[in-house]
Design a protein around this motif. Sequence first.
Motif, PDB file in Angstrom:
ATOM      1  N   ILE A   2       0.834  -1.199   0.000  1.00 25.60           N
ATOM      2  CA  ILE A   2       0.000   0.000   0.000  1.00 25.60           C
ATOM      3  C   ILE A   2       0.871   1.253   0.000  1.00 25.60           C
ATOM      4  O   ILE A   2       0.621   2.191  -0.760  1.00 25.60           O
ATOM      5  CB  ILE A   2      -0.982  -0.024   1.187  1.00 25.60           C
ATOM      6  CG1 ILE A   2      -2.037  -1.106   0.951  1.00 25.60           C
ATOM      7  CG2 ILE A   2      -1.639   1.344   1.386  1.00 25.60           C
ATOM      8  CD1 ILE A   2      -2.881  -1.443   2.145  1.00 25.60           C
ATOM      9  N   ASP A   3       1.908   1.263   0.818  1.00 24.27           N
ATOM     10  CA  ASP A   3       2.819   2.415   0.852  1.00 24.27           C
ATOM     11  C   ASP A   3       3.537   2.589  -0.483  1.00 24.27           C
ATOM     12  O   ASP A   3       3.717   3.708  -0.967  1.00 24.27           O
ATOM     13  CB  ASP A   3       3.838   2.277   1.981  1.00 24.27           C
ATOM     14  CG  ASP A   3       3.227   2.503   3.358  1.00 24.27           C
ATOM     15  OD1 ASP A   3       2.137   3.108   3.442  1.00 24.27           O
ATOM     16  OD2 ASP A   3       3.841   2.060   4.349  1.00 24.27           O
ATOM     17  N   PHE A   4       3.960   1.489  -1.089  1.00 23.10           N
ATOM     18  CA  PHE A   4       4.629   1.532  -2.390  1.00 23.10           C
ATOM     19  C   PHE A   4       3.718   2.193  -3.419  1.00 23.10           C
ATOM     20  O   PHE A   4       4.133   3.093  -4.145  1.00 23.10           O
ATOM     21  CB  PHE A   4       4.994   0.106  -2.826  1.00 23.10           C
ATOM     22  CG  PHE A   4       5.714   0.013  -4.147  1.00 23.10           C
ATOM     23  CD1 PHE A   4       7.091  -0.039  -4.192  1.00 23.10           C
ATOM     24  CD2 PHE A   4       5.005  -0.058  -5.342  1.00 23.10           C
ATOM     25  CE1 PHE A   4       7.765  -0.146  -5.409  1.00 23.10           C
ATOM     26  CE2 PHE A   4       5.657  -0.155  -6.561  1.00 23.10           C
ATOM     27  CZ  PHE A   4       7.046  -0.205  -6.588  1.00 23.10           C
TER      28      PHE A   4
ATOM     29  N   MET B  38      -4.205   0.467 -10.004  1.00 23.47           N
ATOM     30  CA  MET B  38      -3.927  -0.765 -10.745  1.00 23.47           C
ATOM     31  C   MET B  38      -2.490  -0.764 -11.270  1.00 23.47           C
ATOM     32  O   MET B  38      -1.787  -1.773 -11.169  1.00 23.47           O
ATOM     33  CB  MET B  38      -4.910  -0.918 -11.912  1.00 23.47           C
ATOM     34  CG  MET B  38      -6.327  -1.248 -11.507  1.00 23.47           C
ATOM     35  SD  MET B  38      -7.495  -1.201 -12.904  1.00 23.47           S
ATOM     36  CE  MET B  38      -6.838  -2.447 -14.007  1.00 23.47           C
ATOM     37  N   ASP B  39      -2.060   0.370 -11.824  1.00 26.65           N
ATOM     38  CA  ASP B  39      -0.693   0.483 -12.342  1.00 26.65           C
ATOM     39  C   ASP B  39       0.327   0.330 -11.220  1.00 26.65           C
ATOM     40  O   ASP B  39       1.367  -0.309 -11.395  1.00 26.65           O
ATOM     41  CB  ASP B  39      -0.491   1.827 -13.044  1.00 26.65           C
ATOM     42  CG  ASP B  39      -1.300   1.957 -14.327  1.00 26.65           C
ATOM     43  OD1 ASP B  39      -1.793   0.931 -14.848  1.00 26.65           O
ATOM     44  OD2 ASP B  39      -1.449   3.100 -14.808  1.00 26.65           O
TER      45      ASP B  39
ATOM     46  N   GLY C 214       4.145  -5.588  -8.120  1.00 23.74           N
ATOM     47  CA  GLY C 214       4.292  -6.998  -8.488  1.00 23.74           C
ATOM     48  C   GLY C 214       5.542  -7.249  -9.307  1.00 23.74           C
ATOM     49  O   GLY C 214       6.230  -8.263  -9.115  1.00 23.74           O
ATOM     50  N   ILE C 215       5.871  -6.337 -10.214  1.00 19.53           N
ATOM     51  CA  ILE C 215       7.099  -6.463 -11.001  1.00 19.53           C
ATOM     52  C   ILE C 215       8.315  -6.374 -10.085  1.00 19.53           C
ATOM     53  O   ILE C 215       9.257  -7.164 -10.206  1.00 19.53           O
ATOM     54  CB  ILE C 215       7.147  -5.392 -12.116  1.00 19.53           C
ATOM     55  CG1 ILE C 215       6.092  -5.712 -13.188  1.00 19.53           C
ATOM     56  CG2 ILE C 215       8.545  -5.298 -12.730  1.00 19.53           C
ATOM     57  CD1 ILE C 215       5.878  -4.611 -14.212  1.00 19.53           C
TER      58      ILE C 215
ATOM     59  N   GLU D 242       6.030 -10.218 -14.950  1.00 18.49           N
ATOM     60  CA  GLU D 242       7.101  -9.839 -15.868  1.00 18.49           C
ATOM     61  C   GLU D 242       6.647  -8.610 -16.632  1.00 18.49           C
ATOM     62  O   GLU D 242       5.465  -8.476 -16.962  1.00 18.49           O
ATOM     63  CB  GLU D 242       7.381 -10.963 -16.844  1.00 18.49           C
ATOM     64  CG  GLU D 242       7.962 -12.209 -16.185  1.00 18.49           C
ATOM     65  CD  GLU D 242       8.217 -13.321 -17.173  1.00 18.49           C
ATOM     66  OE1 GLU D 242       8.232 -13.056 -18.406  1.00 18.49           O
ATOM     67  OE2 GLU D 242       8.399 -14.458 -16.739  1.00 18.49           O
ATOM     68  N   GLU D 243       7.599  -7.712 -16.907  1.00 12.29           N
ATOM     69  CA  GLU D 243       7.264  -6.553 -17.717  1.00 12.29           C
ATOM     70  C   GLU D 243       7.003  -7.000 -19.136  1.00 12.29           C
ATOM     71  O   GLU D 243       7.665  -7.879 -19.647  1.00 12.29           O
ATOM     72  CB  GLU D 243       8.410  -5.521 -17.687  1.00 12.29           C
ATOM     73  CG  GLU D 243       8.489  -4.791 -16.378  1.00 12.29           C
ATOM     74  CD  GLU D 243       9.426  -3.613 -16.462  1.00 12.29           C
ATOM     75  OE1 GLU D 243       9.027  -2.590 -17.045  1.00 12.29           O
ATOM     76  OE2 GLU D 243      10.533  -3.741 -15.937  1.00 12.29           O
TER      77      GLU D 243
END
Length: 124
Positions: free
Chosen positions: A19-21, A108-109, A115-116, A122-123
């Motif tokens: 969440i902080d990220f 979402m982004d 997650g990446i 994966e990107e």
Amino acid sequence: MENNNYELSLLEPEEREQIDFIYNLLPEQDRQGISRQDILYVLDLMDDFLEEEGLLEVDEATGETVYLDGEVDDTKQLDFLLKAVKKGSAASSPLCSPLTSSQIQMIMDGELQYGISKGWYEEE
């Protein structure tokens, strides 16, 4: 607002980190309209979407969330989130601000970028 802070305090450290990220990725001008609670709400809705699409299961023995491999239709997911947030706002949910489509997309982004960074995605 006190209940919202309490709920956030109950999160696992990795969930708070996520969440902080995401919050810290948001441009300064957009942070004023999005709280950490809003991010948590949208992340929970994203899990609801994945569960509905058959991409998330809860292990009944352990209670652990299991994410399954598969493709996520971002347009369909955004539509699901918009409807759910609108419904939550209309119900005067204390857990949800009236977020815009662009705010939801930024969350979402941010989730994708997190997650990446963790190696979950994966990107492209």
